[in-house]
Design a protein around this motif. Structure first.
Motif, PDB file in Angstrom:
ATOM      1  N   TYR A 173       0.852  -1.186   0.000  1.00 19.32           N
ATOM      2  CA  TYR A 173       0.000   0.000   0.000  1.00 19.32           C
ATOM      3  C   TYR A 173       0.889   1.237   0.000  1.00 19.32           C
ATOM      4  CZ  TYR A 173      -4.312  -2.570   0.504  1.00 19.32           C
ATOM      5  OH  TYR A 173      -5.375  -3.401   0.262  1.00 19.32           O
ATOM      6  N   TYR A 174       0.444   2.257  -0.730  1.00 17.78           N
ATOM      7  CA  TYR A 174       1.254   3.451  -0.932  1.00 17.78           C
ATOM      8  C   TYR A 174       0.603   4.657  -0.261  1.00 17.78           C
ATOM      9  CZ  TYR A 174       3.463   0.587  -4.517  1.00 17.78           C
ATOM     10  OH  TYR A 174       4.104  -0.428  -5.183  1.00 17.78           O
ATOM     11  N   ILE A 175       1.416   5.410   0.435  1.00 20.90           N
ATOM     12  CA  ILE A 175       0.989   6.666   1.060  1.00 20.90           C
ATOM     13  C   ILE A 175       1.537   7.819   0.230  1.00 20.90           C
ATOM     14  CG2 ILE A 175       1.083   8.091   3.132  1.00 20.90           C
ATOM     15  CD1 ILE A 175       1.767   5.519   4.692  1.00 20.90           C
ATOM     16  N   ARG A 176       0.677   8.755  -0.129  1.00 19.93           N
ATOM     17  CA  ARG A 176       1.130   9.958  -0.831  1.00 19.93           C
ATOM     18  C   ARG A 176       0.711  11.180  -0.031  1.00 19.93           C
ATOM     19  NH1 ARG A 176      -0.977  11.400  -6.787  1.00 19.93           N
ATOM     20  NH2 ARG A 176      -2.788  12.141  -5.596  1.00 19.93           N
ATOM     21  N   LEU A 177       1.662  12.040   0.230  1.00 25.59           N
ATOM     22  CA  LEU A 177       1.427  13.255   1.015  1.00 25.59           C
ATOM     23  C   LEU A 177       1.904  14.453   0.213  1.00 25.59           C
ATOM     24  CD1 LEU A 177       0.626  14.517   3.797  1.00 25.59           C
ATOM     25  CD2 LEU A 177       3.013  14.176   4.479  1.00 25.59           C
ATOM     26  N   THR A 178       1.040  15.447   0.077  1.00 21.57           N
ATOM     27  CA  THR A 178       1.431  16.648  -0.669  1.00 21.57           C
ATOM     28  C   THR A 178       0.522  17.809  -0.302  1.00 21.57           C
ATOM     29  OG1 THR A 178       1.964  17.492  -2.874  1.00 21.57           O
ATOM     30  CG2 THR A 178      -0.082  16.257  -2.651  1.00 21.57           C
ATOM     31  N   VAL A 179       0.976  19.023  -0.622  1.00 22.57           N
ATOM     32  CA  VAL A 179       0.139  20.199  -0.470  1.00 22.57           C
ATOM     33  C   VAL A 179      -0.682  20.357  -1.741  1.00 22.57           C
ATOM     34  CG1 VAL A 179       1.881  21.794  -1.385  1.00 22.57           C
ATOM     35  CG2 VAL A 179       0.134  22.643   0.206  1.00 22.57           C
ATOM     36  N   THR A 180      -1.964  20.604  -1.593  1.00 20.35           N
ATOM     37  CA  THR A 180      -2.841  20.728  -2.752  1.00 20.35           C
ATOM     38  C   THR A 180      -3.249  22.179  -3.030  1.00 20.35           C
ATOM     39  OG1 THR A 180      -4.790  20.298  -1.359  1.00 20.35           O
ATOM     40  CG2 THR A 180      -3.762  18.401  -2.471  1.00 20.35           C
ATOM     41  N   ASP A 181      -3.030  23.044  -2.065  1.00 18.77           N
ATOM     42  CA  ASP A 181      -3.393  24.444  -2.268  1.00 18.77           C
ATOM     43  C   ASP A 181      -2.505  25.311  -1.383  1.00 18.77           C
ATOM     44  OD1 ASP A 181      -4.673  26.735  -3.148  1.00 18.77           O
ATOM     45  OD2 ASP A 181      -6.263  26.593  -1.644  1.00 18.77           O
ATOM     46  N   ALA A 182      -1.758  26.206  -1.999  1.00 14.86           N
ATOM     47  CA  ALA A 182      -0.884  27.127  -1.268  1.00 14.86           C
ATOM     48  C   ALA A 182      -0.540  28.288  -2.189  1.00 14.86           C
ATOM     49  CB  ALA A 182       0.397  26.409  -0.814  1.00 14.86           C
ATOM     50  N   PRO A 183      -0.258  29.462  -1.636  1.00 16.96           N
ATOM     51  CA  PRO A 183       0.155  30.598  -2.472  1.00 16.96           C
ATOM     52  C   PRO A 183       1.416  30.250  -3.266  1.00 16.96           C
ATOM     53  CG  PRO A 183      -0.389  31.330  -0.250  1.00 16.96           C
ATOM     54  CD  PRO A 183      -0.377  29.835  -0.209  1.00 16.96           C
ATOM     55  N   ASP A 184       1.487  30.740  -4.482  1.00 17.06           N
ATOM     56  CA  ASP A 184       2.646  30.446  -5.323  1.00 17.06           C
ATOM     57  C   ASP A 184       3.959  30.870  -4.667  1.00 17.06           C
ATOM     58  OD1 ASP A 184       0.956  29.428  -7.231  1.00 17.06           O
ATOM     59  OD2 ASP A 184       0.907  31.261  -8.447  1.00 17.06           O
ATOM     60  N   GLN A 185       3.918  31.955  -3.895  1.00 18.46           N
ATOM     61  CA  GLN A 185       5.145  32.427  -3.263  1.00 18.46           C
ATOM     62  C   GLN A 185       5.671  31.445  -2.213  1.00 18.46           C
ATOM     63  OE1 GLN A 185       2.179  33.954  -3.522  1.00 18.46           O
ATOM     64  NE2 GLN A 185       2.366  36.170  -3.209  1.00 18.46           N
ATOM     65  N   ASP A 186       4.782  30.555  -1.717  1.00 19.19           N
ATOM     66  CA  ASP A 186       5.172  29.621  -0.652  1.00 19.19           C
ATOM     67  C   ASP A 186       5.723  28.311  -1.184  1.00 19.19           C
ATOM     68  OD1 ASP A 186       4.275  31.573   0.980  1.00 19.19           O
ATOM     69  OD2 ASP A 186       2.533  30.481   1.748  1.00 19.19           O
ATOM     70  N   LEU A 187       5.552  28.052  -2.471  1.00 10.16           N
ATOM     71  CA  LEU A 187       6.064  26.802  -3.032  1.00 10.16           C
ATOM     72  C   LEU A 187       7.589  26.793  -2.945  1.00 10.16           C
ATOM     73  CD1 LEU A 187       3.795  26.416  -6.204  1.00 10.16           C
ATOM     74  CD2 LEU A 187       3.524  25.365  -3.937  1.00 10.16           C
TER      75      LEU A 187
END
Length: 273
Positions: A173-187
């Motif tokens: 089983y695979y776990i995927r963790l990511t940000v889906t919404d954030a200001p472009d300046q914070d990437l």
């Protein structure tokens, strides 16, 4: 009457046998798990020891093929950047019920420009997205929050399923963790993440007839199996309950036959008949 008493004692003994079978089914090996609101108990594959902690991975993969392996009950950590996709992998066998948790320590509030929404997704060995029975697998963190916590309680893994069904099956089983919404300046801002998978064995209550020929694991690349191997659904506590029920049915049949056939002595026939 002696025969009846003997059979009654045997029936009581059979009942005790069935009760013992139930107790045996419930006494699955367990070990300490990571603390959580639900306080789930881990399987033996989730033993939390100093050695396991020392070997806990401190990185995450960037795709399904490079997913970092963690064992049930073991935490995996990673240092990454906001916007990265982080992948981990863990094994789940038939009759396992797993809860996946993740904690993300966000960048310093002074460097952020708004709220961040993080999401935790779990996929099976066929890379099918698995729904959560309950939990918060997607959550928005306000601009001033220091961290965000996510969780996903998965459905019970089945030993076998119809081709048209979407049931979770034994394997990786695979776990995927990511940000889906954030200001472009914070990437690109630095974050640290920690994930864990706590597994419970629910026993024969969820067992089904049939099993996979092989668990669904990667043909190449990293993979891990439970410490006691893949069961593939060949054994469950249903065997104990079936044996106990058969013994009780046999004893009940003998008792009923004894009661209906009488004591075997000829009845008194009145004179003249």
């Amino acid at each position: 009457m002696r025969t009846v008493r003997t059979l009654a004692a045997a029936l009581v003994a059979g009942t005790a046998l069935l009760g013992l079978a139930g107790c045996t089914a419930e006494e699955t090996p367990s070990a300490s798990s990571t603390s959580s609101p639900s306080q789930n108990t881990s399987r033996s594959t989730g033993s939390s020891t100093d050695e396991d902690t020392a070997k806990a991975p401190a990185e995450a993969g960037t795709s399904f093929r490079t997913a970092t392996v963690i064992r049930p009950g073991q935490s995996g950590t990673a240092q990454a950047s906001t916007g990265d996709y982080l992948y981990w992998q863990f094994p789940a066998d038939a009759e396992d019920r797993t809860t996946v948790r993740a904690t993300v320590k966000l960048p310093d509030a002074a460097t952020r420009h708004g709220s961040h929404r993080w999401q935790l997704d779990v996929y099976d060995g066929l890379r099918r997205h698995q729904a959560c029975r309950y939990g918060s697998n997607s959550k928005s963190a306000p601009a001033g929050a220091a961290s965000v916590e996510l969780s996903c309680a998965l459905r019970t893994v089945r030993a076998w399923s119809e081709p048209w069904a979407n049931d979770p099956l034994p394997g990786a089983y695979y776990i995927r963790l990511t940000v889906t919404d954030a200001p472009d300046q914070d990437l690109g801002l630095p974050v640290s993440a920690e994930v864990s998978a706590t597994t419970d064995d629910v026993g024969g209550a969820s067992s089904v007839d049939g099993s996979l020929a092989e668990p669904l694991v990667p043909a190449s690349g990293p993979s891990v199996e439970p410490e006691d191997g893949w069961s593939s659904g060949w054994w469950s506590s249903r065997w104990l309950w079936t044996a106990g029920g058969a013994a009780l049915a046999a004893l009940a049949g003998i008792w009923g036959y004894t009661l209906t056939r009488g004591n075997g002595r000829p009845r008194h026939v009145p004179p003249g008949l």
